[in-house]
Design a protein around this motif. Structure first.
Motif, PDB file in Angstrom:
ATOM      1  N   TYR A 246       0.811  -1.440  -0.025  1.00  0.00           N
ATOM      2  CA  TYR A 246       0.176  -0.052   0.106  1.00  0.00           C
ATOM      3  C   TYR A 246       1.261   0.997   0.174  1.00  0.00           C
ATOM      4  O   TYR A 246       0.210   2.401  -0.613  1.00  0.00           O
ATOM      5  CB  TYR A 246      -1.003  -0.210   0.821  1.00  0.00           C
ATOM      6  CG  TYR A 246      -2.040  -0.581   1.125  1.00  0.00           C
ATOM      7  CD1 TYR A 246      -2.215  -1.198   0.210  1.00  0.00           C
ATOM      8  CD2 TYR A 246      -3.116  -0.160   2.017  1.00  0.00           C
ATOM      9  CE1 TYR A 246      -3.606  -2.444  -0.118  1.00  0.00           C
ATOM     10  CE2 TYR A 246      -4.029  -1.315   1.688  1.00  0.00           C
ATOM     11  CZ  TYR A 246      -4.988  -1.794   0.731  1.00  0.00           C
ATOM     12  OH  TYR A 246      -5.861  -2.400   0.413  1.00  0.00           O
ATOM     13  N   LYS A 247       1.909   1.488   1.127  1.00  0.00           N
ATOM     14  CA  LYS A 247       2.534   2.617   0.956  1.00  0.00           C
ATOM     15  C   LYS A 247       3.566   2.970  -0.458  1.00  0.00           C
ATOM     16  O   LYS A 247       3.239   3.896  -0.608  1.00  0.00           O
ATOM     17  CB  LYS A 247       4.057   2.861   1.838  1.00  0.00           C
ATOM     18  CG  LYS A 247       3.611   2.688   3.452  1.00  0.00           C
ATOM     19  CD  LYS A 247       4.527   2.396   4.696  1.00  0.00           C
ATOM     20  CE  LYS A 247       3.846   2.634   5.808  1.00  0.00           C
ATOM     21  NZ  LYS A 247       4.248   1.898   6.631  1.00  0.00           N
ATOM     22  N   TRP A 250       1.386   4.656  -2.639  1.00  0.00           N
ATOM     23  CA  TRP A 250       0.035   5.387  -1.099  1.00  0.00           C
ATOM     24  C   TRP A 250       1.408   7.061  -1.316  1.00  0.00           C
ATOM     25  O   TRP A 250       1.353   8.082  -1.655  1.00  0.00           O
ATOM     26  CB  TRP A 250       0.350   5.379   0.213  1.00  0.00           C
ATOM     27  CG  TRP A 250      -0.429   6.617   0.506  1.00  0.00           C
ATOM     28  CD1 TRP A 250      -0.613   6.780   1.703  1.00  0.00           C
ATOM     29  CD2 TRP A 250      -2.253   7.696   0.565  1.00  0.00           C
ATOM     30  NE1 TRP A 250      -1.078   7.959   2.206  1.00  0.00           N
ATOM     31  CE2 TRP A 250      -1.804   7.787   1.211  1.00  0.00           C
ATOM     32  CE3 TRP A 250      -2.655   7.403  -0.451  1.00  0.00           C
ATOM     33  CZ2 TRP A 250      -3.176   9.420   1.841  1.00  0.00           C
ATOM     34  CZ3 TRP A 250      -3.476   8.484   0.143  1.00  0.00           C
ATOM     35  CH2 TRP A 250      -3.801   8.966   0.670  1.00  0.00           C
ATOM     36  N   TYR A 251       2.676   6.567  -1.031  1.00  0.00           N
ATOM     37  CA  TYR A 251       3.287   8.009  -1.011  1.00  0.00           C
ATOM     38  C   TYR A 251       3.631   8.703  -1.913  1.00  0.00           C
ATOM     39  O   TYR A 251       3.254   9.512  -1.614  1.00  0.00           O
ATOM     40  CB  TYR A 251       4.717   7.149  -0.495  1.00  0.00           C
ATOM     41  CG  TYR A 251       5.100   6.967   1.399  1.00  0.00           C
ATOM     42  CD1 TYR A 251       3.841   7.284   1.812  1.00  0.00           C
ATOM     43  CD2 TYR A 251       5.987   6.660   1.632  1.00  0.00           C
ATOM     44  CE1 TYR A 251       3.728   6.328   3.169  1.00  0.00           C
ATOM     45  CE2 TYR A 251       5.731   5.448   2.861  1.00  0.00           C
ATOM     46  CZ  TYR A 251       5.332   5.952   3.910  1.00  0.00           C
ATOM     47  OH  TYR A 251       4.556   5.492   4.693  1.00  0.00           O
ATOM     48  N   ARG A 254       1.148  10.929  -2.463  1.00  0.00           N
ATOM     49  CA  ARG A 254       0.568  12.031  -0.868  1.00  0.00           C
ATOM     50  C   ARG A 254       1.889  13.014  -1.563  1.00  0.00           C
ATOM     51  O   ARG A 254       1.440  14.863  -1.057  1.00  0.00           O
ATOM     52  CB  ARG A 254       0.879  11.108   0.134  1.00  0.00           C
ATOM     53  CG  ARG A 254       0.297  12.415   1.361  1.00  0.00           C
ATOM     54  CD  ARG A 254       0.841  11.462   2.490  1.00  0.00           C
ATOM     55  NE  ARG A 254       2.278  11.096   2.425  1.00  0.00           N
ATOM     56  CZ  ARG A 254       3.190  10.389   3.736  1.00  0.00           C
ATOM     57  NH1 ARG A 254       2.677  10.180   4.514  1.00  0.00           N
ATOM     58  NH2 ARG A 254       4.555  10.514   3.169  1.00  0.00           N
ATOM     59  N   MET A 286      -5.031   5.941   3.485  1.00  0.00           N
ATOM     60  CA  MET A 286      -4.044   5.316   2.107  1.00  0.00           C
ATOM     61  C   MET A 286      -4.581   4.528   2.363  1.00  0.00           C
ATOM     62  O   MET A 286      -4.841   3.898   0.916  1.00  0.00           O
ATOM     63  CB  MET A 286      -2.572   4.833   3.087  1.00  0.00           C
ATOM     64  CG  MET A 286      -2.318   3.628   2.703  1.00  0.00           C
ATOM     65  SD  MET A 286      -0.050   3.516   2.887  1.00  0.00           S
ATOM     66  CE  MET A 286      -0.401   2.023   4.097  1.00  0.00           C
TER      67      MET A 286
END
Ligand code: HEM
Length: 510
Positions: A246-247, A250-251, A254, A286
């Motif tokens: 996920y990160k 997501w990062y 963002r 997230m």
């Protein structure tokens, strides 16, 4: 002494894990539940449901409906009431939706694996805020914007079918994933095969975790001291891997938003927009955003595959659909693509989308709609905590010749309302938040594929085995262009939408 223990320990366990449906309700009234099959001590009917997904006929679910419009199942310390008719679904899930919209505790699938953050499984109190924010996905202005993206992605999909017809199932997947990816995060799909297959694996493991651990059926066990929770390391590891995948998605999004370089998206314009006043933290945001992609891609891809199977099996319906499109959009050199504005005029196509989901339901059971208060209904008394579950196969079969694919059965004036009479999107307060988006994707792509291509079997297959979970060719299909004149239409539309070159690339996804 030992003899005494021999009887008291099992008795205490049975009392401690007594299913919620066998306990008195909030008002101290004894439960009165619909009939159900005999279960075994402690585990109840857990074994009855164990293998339901493996049987393409879903015979077990059909047999359970022989108890009547509702069937009681005790599953560990939970109690489910299977809803076997449209009538009771409407009464319990829709009309009493205020009292039947929480979820039962799932310490593994919702707790550990989802970090208590996938709204799909959250109990009412924690679910309200993500649901409020997601509501935007159902509103008219947003749908108009998303509709333009859907039309563009669909133009690319048709061109991909033209250039690489053998990879038809991959094009369905790319479309489904790219649309929802763009809606949620803002960009057209530019992810690598590895990133996509990681996300696909996350979905597979998450869905696989639902109901697979005994702890989710006896959630009281999660209260044991941590060192006694021997199951934890396995699930913690899965959760951490999920979180890292996920990160990685997501990062970058963002960061773009922080830098002011992000394109329009649900995350930029709704979720993280100050006006929304979203009360969740970064981790909540997230999970909310990535859950959308998970929930929206596989479902849409699978529905498109089902429609292709229907076109192999029911050429008559396919021909009728094509006649309707030709009437509205012209033929050969004089034709144009169907667009979302044509929904009112292409009612047979709308009916087809509904029939696709009824004929081979993607969800054979919906998640439990658990009651937050005692419910009295037609002589029954359901204590708070009982879960109501739609028996989708049986409810969808409540019609004449249910095994046949007959879009005409939906030609009732409600063709353009995909949830009217169809419960594949669940219902009540918890209804699928993406149902309007899904409806539009199905409409556009079904209409355009039928307009431009012919589908024939390309080898032996069994119509009962759709292999929906497979990312390889699920059944053998030969896709051919309907007529040379449609080549130009597809190329012109892809050029106009600015996606012709992307379609030629046909990047290898999954
Ligand atoms: C054919 C396509 C689809 C089907 C059959 C489907 C079905 C469902 C079902 C049965 C539920 C649970 C409803 C309930 O508990 O009553 C659900 C929830 C959900 N769906 Fe879909 N869905 C589809 C497409 C989509 C799409 C395209 C999106 C996103 C854009 C989406 C996002 C979600 C989300 C986020 C939830 C959880 C909602 C909440 O927590 O309140 N779905 N869907």
């Amino acid at each position: 002494m030992h003899f005494h223990c021999f009887f008291t320990v099992p008795a205490c366990l049975a009392e401690y894990f007594k299913p919620v449906g066998k306990r008195k309700g909030q008002r101290g009234i004894k439960p009165r539940l619909p009939a159900g099959p005999a279960g075994v001590p402690l585990f109840g009917h857990l074994l009855t449901l164990k293998n339901i997904r493996e049987d393409p006929d879903c015979q077990e679910l059909k047999d359970l409906a022989k108890f009547g419009e509702m069937t009681t199942l005790h599953l560990g310390s939970k109690t489910w009431i299977l809803l076997n008719s449209k009538r009771v679904v409407s009464e319990i899930i829709a009309k009493r939706g205020n009292a039947t919209n929480t979820r039962s505790p799932m310490p593994i699938a919702s707790g550990i694996v989802s970090h208590h953050r996938r709204s799909l499984l959250l109990p009412q109190e924690q679910w309200k805020e993500p649901r409020r924010v997601m509501h935007n996905l159902l509103n008219g202005t947003a749908l108009k914007q998303y509709g333009e993206w859907q039309q563009q992605e669909s133009a690319q999909m048709l061109a991909e079918y033209l250039f690489q017809p053998k990879r038809w199932y991959k094009h369905n997947y790319r479309y489904a994933n790219s649309v929802v990816h763009r809606i949620a995060l803002g960009e057209r799909l530019v992810k690598s095969t590895k990133e996509l297959s990681d996300l696909q694996d996350v979905v597979t493991y998450f869905v696989g975790s639902i109901g697979s651990s005994i702890i989710d059926w006896f959630p009281e066990l999660a209260r044991l001291p941590r060192f006694l929770q021997v199951w934890r390391p396995h699930w913690d590891q899965l959760a951490e891997w999920n979180n890292n995948v996920y990160k990685s998605w997501w990062y970058p999004v963002r960061k773009q938003i922080e830098d002011g370089t992000a394109p329009p998206s649900f995350v930029r314009d709704v979720l993280l927009h100050p006006d929304t006043k979203y009360s969740g933290d970064d981790e909540d945001a997230m999970y909310l955003a990535l859950q959308l992609i998970e929930a929206g891609s596989d479902t849409t891809r699978e529905a498109l595959n089902i429609m292709i199977m229907a076109s192999l099996e029911y050429p008559h319906g396919f021909k009728k659909a094509r006649d309707e499109i030709d009437r509205v959009c012209g033929t050969g050199n004089d034709s144009r693509y169907p667009t979302l504005d044509d929904m009112d005029d292409l009612r047979y196509i709308c009916a087809m989308s509904k029939e696709v989901l009824r004929w081979k339901p993607i969800f054979i059971l919906t998640p439990d709609h658990t009651s937050s208060e005692d419910i009295d209904f037609e002589g029954y008394h359901f204590p708070a905590g009982v879960g109501f579950v739609i028996n989708e196969v049986v409810v969808g079969n409540e019609c004449e010749n249910p095994d046949e694919f007959i879009p005409e059965r939906w030609m009732d004036g409600h063709e353009t309302d995909i949830t009217h009479g169809l419960w594949q999107f669940g219902g009540g307060r918890r209804i699928c938040i993406g149902y309007r988006l899904a409806q539009r994707s199905l409409f556009l792509n079904i209409a355009r594929l039928i307009q431009c291509f012919d589908f024939q079997p390309n080898g032996p297959y069994n119509p009962k085995f759709l292999n929906l979970e497979s990312t390889d060719e699920p059944f053998p299909v030969k896709v051919t262009l309907r007529h040379e004149t449609y080549r130009q239409l597809i190329i012109d539309e892809a050029t106009r939408a600015g996606v012709l070159e992307d379609a030629k690339l046909a990047r290898d996804i999954l």
